[in-house]
Design a protein around this motif. Structure first.
Motif, PDB file in Angstrom:
ATOM      1  N   TYR A  15      33.575  53.066  20.527  1.00  0.00           N
ATOM      2  CA  TYR A  15      32.711  53.217  21.444  1.00  0.00           C
ATOM      3  C   TYR A  15      31.671  52.109  21.738  1.00  0.00           C
ATOM      4  N   VAL A  16      31.793  51.875  23.172  1.00  0.00           N
ATOM      5  CA  VAL A  16      31.268  50.870  23.608  1.00  0.00           C
ATOM      6  C   VAL A  16      30.352  51.302  24.863  1.00  0.00           C
ATOM      7  N   SER A  17      29.477  50.158  25.354  1.00  0.00           N
ATOM      8  CA  SER A  17      28.872  50.492  26.614  1.00  0.00           C
ATOM      9  C   SER A  17      29.270  49.312  27.607  1.00  0.00           C
ATOM     10  N   THR A  18      29.810  49.586  28.761  1.00  0.00           N
ATOM     11  CA  THR A  18      30.112  48.344  29.642  1.00  0.00           C
ATOM     12  C   THR A  18      28.859  48.074  30.432  1.00  0.00           C
ATOM     13  N   ASP A  19      27.627  48.738  30.390  1.00  0.00           N
ATOM     14  CA  ASP A  19      26.410  48.624  31.113  1.00  0.00           C
ATOM     15  C   ASP A  19      25.500  47.926  30.134  1.00  0.00           C
ATOM     16  N   ASN A  20      25.179  48.540  29.111  1.00  0.00           N
ATOM     17  CA  ASN A  20      24.131  48.220  27.970  1.00  0.00           C
ATOM     18  C   ASN A  20      24.910  47.047  27.135  1.00  0.00           C
ATOM     19  N   LYS A  21      26.090  46.991  26.813  1.00  0.00           N
ATOM     20  CA  LYS A  21      26.706  45.927  26.125  1.00  0.00           C
ATOM     21  C   LYS A  21      25.935  45.693  24.907  1.00  0.00           C
ATOM     22  N   GLY A  22      25.497  44.523  24.632  1.00  0.00           N
ATOM     23  CA  GLY A  22      24.914  44.262  23.238  1.00  0.00           C
ATOM     24  C   GLY A  22      23.603  44.902  22.991  1.00  0.00           C
ATOM     25  N   GLN A  23      23.036  45.209  24.049  1.00  0.00           N
ATOM     26  CA  GLN A  23      21.715  46.159  23.949  1.00  0.00           C
ATOM     27  C   GLN A  23      21.478  47.182  23.452  1.00  0.00           C
ATOM     28  N   ILE A  24      22.715  48.027  23.088  1.00  0.00           N
ATOM     29  CA  ILE A  24      22.704  49.166  22.424  1.00  0.00           C
ATOM     30  C   ILE A  24      22.079  49.245  21.091  1.00  0.00           C
ATOM     31  N   LYS A  25      22.444  47.913  20.537  1.00  0.00           N
ATOM     32  CA  LYS A  25      21.671  47.688  19.305  1.00  0.00           C
ATOM     33  C   LYS A  25      20.083  47.898  19.190  1.00  0.00           C
ATOM     34  N   ASN A  26      19.607  47.765  20.164  1.00  0.00           N
ATOM     35  CA  ASN A  26      18.264  48.221  20.314  1.00  0.00           C
ATOM     36  C   ASN A  26      17.922  49.707  20.469  1.00  0.00           C
ATOM     37  N   PRO A  44      37.023  41.641  24.720  1.00  0.00           N
ATOM     38  CA  PRO A  44      36.395  42.366  26.205  1.00  0.00           C
ATOM     39  C   PRO A  44      34.979  41.934  25.665  1.00  0.00           C
ATOM     40  N   ASP A  45      33.917  41.752  26.787  1.00  0.00           N
ATOM     41  CA  ASP A  45      32.747  41.288  26.645  1.00  0.00           C
ATOM     42  C   ASP A  45      31.819  42.764  26.752  1.00  0.00           C
ATOM     43  N   TYR A  46      32.131  43.452  25.673  1.00  0.00           N
ATOM     44  CA  TYR A  46      31.195  44.500  25.394  1.00  0.00           C
ATOM     45  C   TYR A  46      30.413  44.229  24.370  1.00  0.00           C
ATOM     46  N   GLN A  47      30.369  43.293  23.428  1.00  0.00           N
ATOM     47  CA  GLN A  47      29.463  42.684  22.420  1.00  0.00           C
ATOM     48  C   GLN A  47      29.233  43.431  21.230  1.00  0.00           C
ATOM     49  N   GLN A  48      29.019  44.872  21.465  1.00  0.00           N
ATOM     50  CA  GLN A  48      28.858  45.919  20.299  1.00  0.00           C
ATOM     51  C   GLN A  48      29.594  47.062  20.308  1.00  0.00           C
ATOM     52  N   ALA A  49      30.263  47.635  19.227  1.00  0.00           N
ATOM     53  CA  ALA A  49      31.048  48.771  19.116  1.00  0.00           C
ATOM     54  C   ALA A  49      30.586  49.609  18.344  1.00  0.00           C
ATOM     55  N   LEU A  50      30.919  50.906  18.507  1.00  0.00           N
ATOM     56  CA  LEU A  50      30.636  51.742  17.192  1.00  0.00           C
ATOM     57  C   LEU A  50      31.944  52.436  16.810  1.00  0.00           C
ATOM     58  N   VAL A  51      32.633  51.978  15.702  1.00  0.00           N
ATOM     59  CA  VAL A  51      34.015  52.292  15.424  1.00  0.00           C
ATOM     60  C   VAL A  51      33.874  53.861  14.741  1.00  0.00           C
ATOM     61  N   ALA A  52      34.806  54.662  15.282  1.00  0.00           N
ATOM     62  CA  ALA A  52      34.763  56.077  14.751  1.00  0.00           C
ATOM     63  C   ALA A  52      35.514  56.289  13.715  1.00  0.00           C
TER      64      ALA A  52
END
Length: 852
Positions: free
Chosen positions: A361-372, A413-421
């Motif tokens: 699961y990734v965010s195409t908008d928040n990208k790496g900012q989801i870590k915050n 892909p430049d999604y930077q952070q992902a949640l692996v299910a």
């Protein structure tokens, strides 16, 4: 879930609309009821008055009240709009509410107008229209969202429109857990503001404020915990371009009931666990097994490309299917699906072959900012696949079309952070970019040697890896004719009259090396443009492909980060073949920091200019603290993104290298030579002294030096004669490149007169030599006249040239050309007139017998 990029055509949209006909979703009608009894008591101060200067739409909100009951899954809304002008009647007389009829319903509690102390109840007669919203159809997403819409009648200035309603229901996919983002920002006055969350004490909520938002106050009432806010940040609307997709400057508080990322990962597994393949999917898997013939890497590519290219993108995201994927066999049957459908299908195919694959699961908008952010499902809007294969990690996106090349050449892909299910996930996994695409552009200009000829432009573009995938998809969705027109418009915007010489040629290498090469060929129709003030020719080179990659920022005090293309690696070369040797004085530019790199190297050949650009981004944004430096760098980069080539073909160093002959001048030249020769013959017979028996002195002494000069003088004059611009056809017709304020016929007449006088000087130099060696009595006065005429011609010719051709020659050169005949005149005329040898040598009249 949302697809990051979608390519839209009218045909595709029509197909989508046809598909939607088969889905019948009946929106529920708006019902009415009394105000809920669970509400927390809130008493606004309705006597408050706004600052009239802050009202822009003709009305303001006297009250905004929002209460969330998480146990009843009900959100209560209460508003009072105060209309202050005719603009407010237009802008504030409609009520619209978005909701999902799959799991939500709207219940209205009140709708009244307060007018002059009266309360007019409009709820009994209110008629709400149910409109399908579907604003994402252009991106092939059907969400089933409806809008309940009501137009109020008879609204007047100074009316107060008060209405309240509740939206009851929650998407069952979240199992009742809390996951909200509550915003506390407005761009219009809100005089009374109140928002709360009402929850059971059994819930363990986590709060995180952003951008100086205020955390709620907490209290207990009737066995429930109440979290309350009553402060709002009213601000001016920020107007910034080039904002990163993840940038959010608004005050908001995230509320989540999830304790960690492992809970979110386990939720994802429960919603989209990898199912056992059905008969149809198993049949497809077996076909790929047979084609791969034991090559696991080939099987992986076959499965990926089937999901990417053969399963079209279409998201039917109604109700719980906003996050729940359809079963792979269903997706295979209908041959369409959204990101999660494609990801689950690919996972099923890979796992069946023994390849480790997980939904990511990734965010195409928040990208790496989801870590915050706090752990929560709504942090993500896209699903891809993580593949662990032969000791490497691959991130595969089923929604990318026409991805080619080998597996090891794929770009992350430049999604930077992902949640692996998977069960073991405890934190987000970084997506490290190791492979990047690149773009190589070569533009070759050939400029003509005068204003009226055409030039040419050849363009070769190499798209590598990710860049090739993007271009391949674009070419697949457009005709070659439309691409020709699009590229032509691009260059016409830069260089004026441009026409296509040859249609675009595409060479696609899709196997070992993922490279797409495009060749373009154009004719530049009269690329040289005349400068009306100087008469010079001008051509401006534009490194537009480089400039287009730069975010345009001029304000060093900007208070928001600047988005830039990332990853992006551009190698851009402009080669210009010129008609003359050019001089360029630009120095190379080198810029390097943590966010981007730029190199500019100009090179000069004999008749060629090469401009080399390299621009590479190292981050998806430029932070606020670095913007002042970027503004300086942008100015430097902008300065070298174009180059003006100016040329005065009439004064250039190669102007005497004529490529064609002006036959008019060549025809007139012998006529004037013969006329002047006849005149010289007549003049030769003229004598000053009467016939006498004086014996002339032989040529000697200082006259020997004069004799040498008179022998070579005709040769020099003849050489100058044939270098005259009147003999060049290119120069002759090129006169139209000069200032429009000058009569071209007058300039051409000047060139002819220049040729006539030069012809006179040629004949005169020969006549002088003849008179000198025959010791004629007319030689002294003829020599003086010749020197004076030469000086006068040089002086007038220089000044007319400077005026007519808008140029200014070097004063030292001007003085030399005039000074040289002056010196000769100052030496030889007195010597001949005053010396005994000069007086005794040139005494022979025309009819005097020859004494030699």
């Amino acid at each position: 879930m949302r697809r990051p990029i979608a390519i839209v055509t009218m045909k595709a949209i029509l197909l989508v609309l046809i598909t939607l006909i088969t889905f019948s979703v009946n929106a529920q009608k708006v019902s009415t009821s009394q105000t809920p009894g669970w509400l927390v008591k809130y008493t606004p101060d309705l006597s408050k008055k706004p600052n009239i200067k802050n009202i822009s739409d003709g009305y303001y909100l006297l009250l905004l009240e929002e209460q969330h009951n998480e146990e009843l899954k009900s959100v209560y809304h209460h508003y009072i709009r105060h209309i202050v002008s005719e603009a407010g009647i237009q802008n504030g007389s409609e009520i619209s509410i978005d909701y999902d009829p799959q799991y939500e319903k709207i219940v209205f509690h009140s709708l009244v107008i307060h007018r002059d102390g009266q309360v007019i109840n409009r709820l009994p007669s209110a008629s709400f229209k149910q409109l399908q919203k579907e604003q994402d159809l252009s991106r092939f997403i059907y969400s089933g969202i409806y809008t309940a819409y009501h137009i109020l009648e008879d609204v007047r200035k100074n009316d107060q429109i008060e209405y309240s309603y509740s939206i009851i229901g929650d998407n069952p996919i979240f199992n009742g857990k809390v996951d909200h983002r509550l915003y506390f920002v407005a761009f219009e006055p809100i005089l009374n503001y109140y928002k709360n969350l009402i929850v059971s004490p059994k819930r363990n909520l986590h709060f995180k404020p952003f951008n100086n938002a205020i955390l709620p106050t907490k209290r207990t009432e009737n066995g429930s915990i109440i979290y309350e806010w009553n402060k709002l940040d009213v601000r001016e609307n920020e107007q910034y371009n080039y904002l990163p997709s993840w940038y959010n400057s608004y005050n908001y508080v995230q509320v989540s009931e999830y304790n960690n990322w492992n809970e979110v990962a386990r939720w994802a597994l429960s919603v989209n666990g990898t199912p056992t393949p059905g008969p149809l999917l198993q049949q497809r898997i077996n076909a790929f097994r047979q084609s791969a013939a034991g090559d696991t890497s080939l099987y992986l590519l076959l499965a990926l490309r089937f999901v990417q290219d053969d399963i079209r993108y279409m998201g039917i995201e109604i109700g719980e299917y906003s996050h729940r994927a359809n079963q792979p066999d269903k997706v295979l049957t209908q041959r369409f699906g959204d990101c999660k459908d494609k990801a689950l299908l690919l996972c099923s195919m890979l796992r069946n072959y023994g390849i480790t694959a997980n939904l990511a699961y990734v965010s195409t908008d928040n990208k790496g900012q989801i870590k915050n952010l706090l752990p929560a499902p709504n942090a993500f809007n896209h699903v891809i696949v993580q593949v662990l294969f032969r000791g490497k990690t691959y991130w595969l996106d089923g929604t990318v079309n026409f991805q080619r090349g080998s597996l090891d050449e794929f770009c992350e892909p430049d999604y930077q952070q992902a949640l692996v299910a998977n069960d073991t996930t405890t934190e987000l996994t970084p997506i490290v970019i190791r492979n990047k695409g690149s773009l190589n552009i070569l533009e070759t200009f050939t400029l003509p040697d005068n204003q009226y000829k055409d030039g040419s432009l050849e363009v070769v573009t190499d798209y590598n890896r990710e860049q090739a995938d993007i271009q391949r998809a674009e070419f697949a969705s457009a005709s070659m004719e439309s691409k020709d027109e699009s590229y032509l418009r691009y260059y016409r915007k830069l260089y004026g009259e441009v026409s296509i010489k040859d249609s675009i040629k595409v060479q696609d290498t899709v196997n070992n090396h993922n490279i797409l090469k495009i060749n373009e060929s154009y004719t530049l129709n009269g690329p040289w443009k005349k400068d009306s003030t100087t008469g010079k020719l001008l051509f401006t080179l534009n490194a537009q492909s480089f400039y287009d990659a730069l975010p345009v920022v001029s304000n060093p005090n900007r208070k928001a980060p600047v988005a830039q293309r990332y990853p992006y690696d551009l190698n851009y070369k402009i080669v210009v073949n010129t008609p003359i040797n050019w001089t360029i004085n630009e120095a190379p530019v080198h810029i390097s920091n943590s966010y981007y790199k730029f190199d500019y190297i100009p090179e000069k050949g004999d008749q060629q200019i090469t401009l080399n650009y390299h621009f590479e981004t190292l981050s998806d944004h430029i932070p606020i603290e670095f913007i002042p430096e970027y503004v300086k760098d942008f100015k430097r980069m902008n300065e070298v993104s174009s180059m003006d080539l100016t040329w005065n073909p009439f004064l250039s160093s190669t102007s005497n290298k004529h490529t064609s002959i002006n036959w008019l001048a060549l025809a007139l030249a012998p006529i004037f030579i013969m006329v002047f020769s006849w005149m010289a013959t007549v003049y030769y017979k003229h004598s000053i002294y009467p016939s006498n028996n004086t014996e002339p002195v032989q040529i000697g002494g200082g006259l020997a030096l004069l004799a040498i000069g008179l022998v070579f003088s005709p040769l020099m004059e003849i050489s100058q004669f044939f270098k005259l611009p009147a003999f060049s056809y290119d120069r002759w017709i090129g006169l139209y490149a000069m200032s429009e304020n000058i009569n071209i016929t007058a300039i051409q007449l000047f060139l002819i007169m220049e040729m006539i006088i030069q012809a006179l000087l040629v004949v005169g130099s020969i006549l002088l030599a003849v008179l000198f060696f025959n010791r004629r009595d007319t030689f002294p006065i003829t020599l003086a006249t010749y020197y004076f005429a030469d000086i006068l011609f040089i002086f007038i010719d220089q000044h007319l040239n400077n005026y007519l051709f808008k140029s200014s020659t070097d004063n030292a050169i001007n003085n030399y050309y005039i000074l040289f005949p002056l010196i000769k005149m100052a030496i030889w005329i007195p010597y001949i007139r005053m010396s005994d040898r000069g007086k005794s040598t040139f005494v022979i009249p025309y009819n005097k017998p020859d004494y030699n």
